[in-house]
Design a protein around this motif. Structure first.
Motif, PDB file in Angstrom:
ATOM      1  N   HIS A  26       0.743  -1.054  -0.164  1.00  9.92           N
ATOM      2  CA  HIS A  26       0.127  -0.124   0.147  1.00  9.92           C
ATOM      3  C   HIS A  26       0.915   1.053  -0.024  1.00  9.92           C
ATOM      4  O   HIS A  26       1.881   1.255   0.833  1.00  9.92           O
ATOM      5  CB  HIS A  26      -0.842   0.212   1.330  1.00  9.92           C
ATOM      6  CG  HIS A  26      -1.786  -0.985   1.596  1.00  9.92           C
ATOM      7  ND1 HIS A  26      -2.926  -1.448   0.958  1.00  9.92           N
ATOM      8  CD2 HIS A  26      -1.590  -2.352   2.016  1.00  9.92           C
ATOM      9  CE1 HIS A  26      -3.547  -2.397   1.007  1.00  9.92           C
ATOM     10  NE2 HIS A  26      -2.961  -3.260   1.713  1.00  9.92           N
TER      11      HIS A  26
ATOM     12  N   TYR B  71     -10.281   4.906  -5.772  1.00 12.77           N
ATOM     13  CA  TYR B  71      -8.812   4.191  -5.506  1.00 12.77           C
ATOM     14  C   TYR B  71      -8.539   4.320  -3.971  1.00 12.77           C
ATOM     15  O   TYR B  71      -8.229   3.482  -3.435  1.00 12.77           O
ATOM     16  CB  TYR B  71      -7.965   4.484  -6.506  1.00 12.77           C
ATOM     17  CG  TYR B  71      -6.624   3.992  -6.071  1.00 12.77           C
ATOM     18  CD1 TYR B  71      -6.245   2.757  -7.202  1.00 12.77           C
ATOM     19  CD2 TYR B  71      -5.721   4.445  -5.401  1.00 12.77           C
ATOM     20  CE1 TYR B  71      -5.229   2.034  -6.653  1.00 12.77           C
ATOM     21  CE2 TYR B  71      -4.599   3.783  -4.967  1.00 12.77           C
ATOM     22  CZ  TYR B  71      -4.251   2.942  -5.935  1.00 12.77           C
ATOM     23  OH  TYR B  71      -3.007   1.917  -5.446  1.00 12.77           O
TER      24      TYR B  71
ATOM     25  N   MET C 192      -8.236   1.588  -0.720  1.00 11.05           N
ATOM     26  CA  MET C 192      -6.965   1.457   0.011  1.00 11.05           C
ATOM     27  C   MET C 192      -7.144   1.901   1.491  1.00 11.05           C
ATOM     28  O   MET C 192      -6.876   0.982   2.329  1.00 11.05           O
ATOM     29  CB  MET C 192      -6.065   2.306  -0.472  1.00 11.05           C
ATOM     30  CG  MET C 192      -4.628   2.030  -0.036  1.00 11.05           C
ATOM     31  SD  MET C 192      -3.339   3.260  -0.648  1.00 11.05           S
ATOM     32  CE  MET C 192      -3.486   4.628   0.383  1.00 11.05           C
TER      33      MET C 192
ATOM     34  N   ASP D   1      -8.762  -1.189   2.891  1.00  8.41           N
ATOM     35  CA  ASP D   1      -7.852  -2.409   3.237  1.00  8.41           C
ATOM     36  C   ASP D   1      -7.147  -2.331   4.334  1.00  8.41           C
ATOM     37  O   ASP D   1      -7.012  -2.997   5.163  1.00  8.41           O
ATOM     38  CB  ASP D   1      -6.901  -2.461   1.902  1.00  8.41           C
ATOM     39  CG  ASP D   1      -7.562  -2.946   0.838  1.00  8.41           C
ATOM     40  OD1 ASP D   1      -8.818  -3.673   0.788  1.00  8.41           O
ATOM     41  OD2 ASP D   1      -7.203  -3.080  -0.524  1.00  8.41           O
TER      42      ASP D   1
END
Length: 319
Positions: A21, A42, A46, A49
Motif C-alpha cells: 500500500h 481508489y 485502499m 483495506d
C-alpha cells in the motif's frame, strides 16, 4: 486463558499473503476522498483495506523506494496495431527522465477496444467506456514488466492490530517521521503480510486443542507468536542494537520475550519472509542497512533470557 502444553516447541513461520500500500497517500491527515472520482474511489478502497487490518494480527514493513512520478509534460504513446502504452516518467529527486511500457488487456466489461488515457503525476486513469480503472504509479511498476531496477529499503517493522486504526489514518508518530524525512527523495510504502505458524511439538499445536477454539484463547496464542516473530524481524532488519527504538520499548520487548518463551516452551523459530508473489515482482527485493538485498529473507532465532539470538539463513533453493 488458553490451554498450554509443556512439550518443547519449534516454530516454522511463513508468509501466506502480502500486499503493498502506498503510505504517502494516507499520510498527513488527508481529506475524505470523493468517491465520484476514479482516484477518490481508489483511495477509499485502499483506506478500507488498511482499516480492515486494525482488527487482525498482521506484520507490516515500512519500505522506501526512489521517488517516481508520471511526467505530465510529455504525452503517452501507443504502439502500432497493439495495446502497448508507453508512459513517460520522472525518477528520483533529480527528476531523471525515463519511461515504462505496458501491455494492456481489454477488460471483460470494456465497451471500447482502446481506452481513453488520463495521466496525473501519481495516477493513471484508463476509461474503457463500460469500465474506468485508476492505478497509482506504484501499481503500474509493480504489476507490469519494466527495466527499472529499484529495491525496497525496510525502515520500520510493526504489527497492524490497533483498535484506534492509526495505521490507516496515517497517525502513527514513528511512521509520520519516516515519511516526512524521506518525502523529498523517496516514496514510502507499507508491505502488509499475513503469517502462518507451523508448530513442531511432541504434543502438537496448542492452537488445535478444543479448549483453544474460542476467539479469546486463539487470539492470545496468536499474540504470543506474532510478538516473537515481530521482534525477530525487527532485529533482522534493524541490527542487534535495534537503532531507533527507545530503551523503554526494548525493555518491554525483552520482558515480553521471556513471557512468550515461558508460556510456550519455545526452542527455535525459523522465519521465511518470502511472499508467494515475490517470484515475478521486483518490489519484493528487500534490504536494509544491515542485510543485503534479497527476495528470500530467512532467519532462525533462539530465545535466551529475553534476548533474540539471530542466525541469518541463505535463501531456500527451488527445485
Amino acid at each position: 486463558m488458553p490451554q498450554r502444553t509443556v512439550a518443547v516447541q519449534n516454530w516454522n513461520v511463513t508468509v501466506t499473503d502480502a500486499k503493498f500500500h502506498w503510505y504517502d497517500l494516507v499520510a498527513g491527515f488527508p481529506a475524505v476522498p470523493d468517491i465520484r472520482d476514479p482516484v477518490g474511489r481508489y483511495l477509499r478502497r485502499m483506506q478500507f483495506d488498511l482499516e480492515a487490518t486494525m482488527e487482525k494480527r498482521l506484520l507490516y514493513l515500512v519500505v522506501s523506494r526512489p521517488r517516481v512520478r508520471f511526467d505530465t509534460n510529455r504525452s503517452p504513446s501507443w504502439g502500432f496495431f497493439s495495446l502497448k502504452l508507453t508512459l513517460p516518467l520522472l525518477v528520483g529527486a533529480e527528476q531523471k527522465r525515463d519511461s515504462v511500457t505496458l501491455e494492456l488487456d481489454v477488460p471483460f466489461a470494456a465497451t471500447m477496444k482502446k481506452p481513453v488515457v488520463t495521466v496525473q503525476d501519481r495516477f493513471l486513469i484508463l476509461n474503457w467506456g463500460g469500465l474506468v480503472e485508476a492505478m497509482s504509479i506504484h501499481d503500474v511498476l509493480q504489476h507490469h514488466d519494466h527495466g527499472l531496477k529499484f529495491v525496497s529499503r525496510v525502515q520500520f517493522v510493526g504489527q497492524t492490530k490497533d483498535t484506534s486504526g492509526r495505521l490507516a489514518k496515517g497517525r502513527l508518530t514513528t511512521l509520520q517521521k519516516i515519511q516526512q524525512n524521506n518525502s523529498e527523495h523517496s516514496d514510502t510504502l507499507l508491505l502488509v503480510q499475513r503469517l502462518h505458524f507451523e508448530i513442531d511439538s511432541a504434543q502438537g499445536d496448542p492452537a488445535l486443542l478444543p479448549a483453544n477454539q474460542n476467539p479469546v484463547a486463539a487470539d492470545l496464542l496468536l499474540k504470543d507468536r506474532m510478538d516473537l516473530a515481530e521482534c525477530t524481524v525487527i532485529k533482522y532488519f534493524e541490527g542487534d542494537v535495534m537503532r531507533g527504538r527507545k530503551d523503554h520499548e526494548l525493555a518491554v520487548r525483552r520482558a515480553r520475550m521471556v513471557e512468550v518463551q515461558a508460556n510456550n516452551n519455545v526452542n527455535d523459530v525459523t522465519i521465511d519472509l518470502t511472499a508467494p508473489e515475490a517470484d515475478s515482482d521486483r518490489y519484493y527485493d528487500l534490504m536494509s542497512e544491515y542485510v543485503p538485498v534479497s527476495r528470500g529473507h530467512r532467519m532462525r532465532c533462539h530465545l535466551l533470557n529475553g534476548d533474540v539470538a539471530l542466525t541469518i539463513l541463505p535463501p531456500e533453493r527451488k527445485a
